[in-house]
Enzyme design. Structure first.
Site, PDB file in Angstrom:
ATOM      1  N   THR A  44      -0.790   9.854   3.273  1.00 24.52           N
ATOM      2  CA  THR A  44      -1.138  11.448   2.703  1.00 24.52           C
ATOM      3  C   THR A  44      -1.773  11.970   3.813  1.00 24.52           C
ATOM      4  OG1 THR A  44      -3.357  10.706   2.136  1.00 24.52           O
ATOM      5  CG2 THR A  44      -1.600  10.294   0.274  1.00 24.52           C
ATOM      6  N   ASP A  45      -2.014  13.365   3.816  1.00 23.18           N
ATOM      7  CA  ASP A  45      -2.756  14.085   4.563  1.00 23.18           C
ATOM      8  C   ASP A  45      -4.227  13.524   4.706  1.00 23.18           C
ATOM      9  OD1 ASP A  45      -0.573  15.699   5.182  1.00 23.18           O
ATOM     10  OD2 ASP A  45      -1.139  17.487   4.046  1.00 23.18           O
ATOM     11  N   ARG A  80      -0.073   9.177  -5.177  1.00 23.27           N
ATOM     12  CA  ARG A  80       0.486   8.676  -4.010  1.00 23.27           C
ATOM     13  C   ARG A  80       1.112   7.236  -3.956  1.00 23.27           C
ATOM     14  NH1 ARG A  80      -5.241   9.114  -3.834  1.00 23.27           N
ATOM     15  NH2 ARG A  80      -6.266   7.269  -3.456  1.00 23.27           N
ATOM     16  N   GLN A  85     -10.171   8.845   0.261  1.00 21.29           N
ATOM     17  CA  GLN A  85      -9.547   9.398  -0.659  1.00 21.29           C
ATOM     18  C   GLN A  85      -9.956   8.986  -2.045  1.00 21.29           C
ATOM     19  OE1 GLN A  85      -5.034  10.154   0.033  1.00 21.29           O
ATOM     20  NE2 GLN A  85      -5.342   8.097   0.836  1.00 21.29           N
ATOM     21  N   ALA A 122     -13.140   4.346  -6.939  1.00 23.78           N
ATOM     22  CA  ALA A 122     -13.746   5.546  -6.917  1.00 23.78           C
ATOM     23  C   ALA A 122     -14.959   5.599  -5.695  1.00 23.78           C
ATOM     24  CB  ALA A 122     -14.458   6.043  -8.314  1.00 23.78           C
ATOM     25  N   TYR A 123     -15.075   6.333  -4.953  1.00 26.73           N
ATOM     26  CA  TYR A 123     -15.717   6.505  -4.053  1.00 26.73           C
ATOM     27  C   TYR A 123     -17.049   7.537  -4.029  1.00 26.73           C
ATOM     28  CZ  TYR A 123     -13.615   3.131  -1.173  1.00 26.73           C
ATOM     29  OH  TYR A 123     -13.067   1.889  -0.871  1.00 26.73           O
ATOM     30  N   GLU A 143      -7.240   3.208  -7.155  1.00 26.09           N
ATOM     31  CA  GLU A 143      -8.043   2.918  -6.106  1.00 26.09           C
ATOM     32  C   GLU A 143      -9.689   3.088  -6.402  1.00 26.09           C
ATOM     33  OE1 GLU A 143      -9.128   1.731  -3.396  1.00 26.09           O
ATOM     34  OE2 GLU A 143      -8.043   2.821  -1.856  1.00 26.09           O
ATOM     35  N   ARG A 171       0.732  -1.224  -0.068  1.00 24.46           N
ATOM     36  CA  ARG A 171      -0.071   0.118  -0.071  1.00 24.46           C
ATOM     37  C   ARG A 171       0.829   1.385   0.027  1.00 24.46           C
ATOM     38  NH1 ARG A 171      -3.826   2.088   4.972  1.00 24.46           N
ATOM     39  NH2 ARG A 171      -5.047   3.476   3.794  1.00 24.46           N
ATOM     40  N   HIS A 172       0.477   2.370  -0.437  1.00 25.02           N
ATOM     41  CA  HIS A 172       1.246   3.680  -0.672  1.00 25.02           C
ATOM     42  C   HIS A 172       1.412   4.100   0.597  1.00 25.02           C
ATOM     43  CE1 HIS A 172      -2.431   5.886   0.532  1.00 25.02           C
ATOM     44  NE2 HIS A 172      -3.138   5.040  -0.422  1.00 25.02           N
ATOM     45  N   GLY A 173       2.447   4.860   0.759  1.00 28.09           N
ATOM     46  CA  GLY A 173       2.699   5.689   2.201  1.00 28.09           C
ATOM     47  C   GLY A 173       1.491   6.735   2.361  1.00 28.09           C
TER      48      GLY A 173
END
Length: 191
Positions: free
Chosen positions: A11-12, A56, A20, A82-83, A80, A7-9
């Site tokens: 983010t804010d 990311r 996200q 889409a939400y 990812e 998994r990516h690092g």
């Protein structure tokens, strides 16, 4: 194909516990440090690094790639989920703005999703198609895939041959953590 799924690092938006989805924030300072640590934890012998095209994931993969001397191949199928209207919002904001959707746990329905978003089924099938292509093209290789929380769960579900209702049973891997899958067949995940 041997597969490391990372998994990516951070983010804010991760730090703020916001959905996200397809939004495209960069890694924050913690995420960069996590990606650097991931690069050190991965074993030698990677032959290919593949990533979601979202920043990311691509940033995380680029940090690992620099350490391992490999290029990064971007694959749209590993972006990812889409939400839709939930993207950028935290749980409390979603509950306030979309109480009926949140009460129905719409983001966890196999054949439904937040307005403007993907269903779980569509996103998992997209990941399956990308895994099929990856396994066919890189048979015999040791691949690192850097993507997202939903994608990691989808890969886990597909490669462990679990039923759809088991999607959320396993805990989500943390930022810049990975799971290993040995001997993915050239045709991709089992059907």
């Amino acid at each position: 194909m041997r597969l490391y799924m990372a998994r990516h690092g951070q983010t804010d938006l991760n730090a703020q516990q916001r959905f996200q989805g397809t939004s495209d924030p960069p890694l924050n300072a913690e995420g960069i440090a996590q990606a650097e640590a991931l690069a050190l934890r991965l074993p030698p012998g990677l032959t290919r690094i593949v990533a979601s095209p979202l920043r990311r994931a691509h940033q995380t993969a680029a940090i690992v790639a620099a350490r391992h001397g490999l290029p990064v191949l971007l694959m749209e199928g590993f972006r990812e989920r889409a939400y839709g209207v939930f993207e950028g919002l935290c749980r409390e904001e979603i509950e306030a703005r979309y109480p009926e959707l949140w009460a129905r746990r719409i983001a966890r329905h196999w054949d439904d999703g937040p307005p403007g978003g993907e269903t779980m089924r569509a996103a998992v099938e997209r990941v399956r198609a990308a895994l099929d292509a990856l396994a066919a093209e890189h048979a015999g290789e040791t691949v690192l895939l850097v993507a997202h929380g939903f994608v990691a769960r989808a890969v886990h579900l597909l490669l462990r041959e679990l039923p759809p209702e088991a999607f959320y049973d396993a805990p989500m891997i943390g930022n810049a953590e990975f799971e290993f899958f040995d001997a993915l067949p050239p045709g991709g995940p089992p059907r």
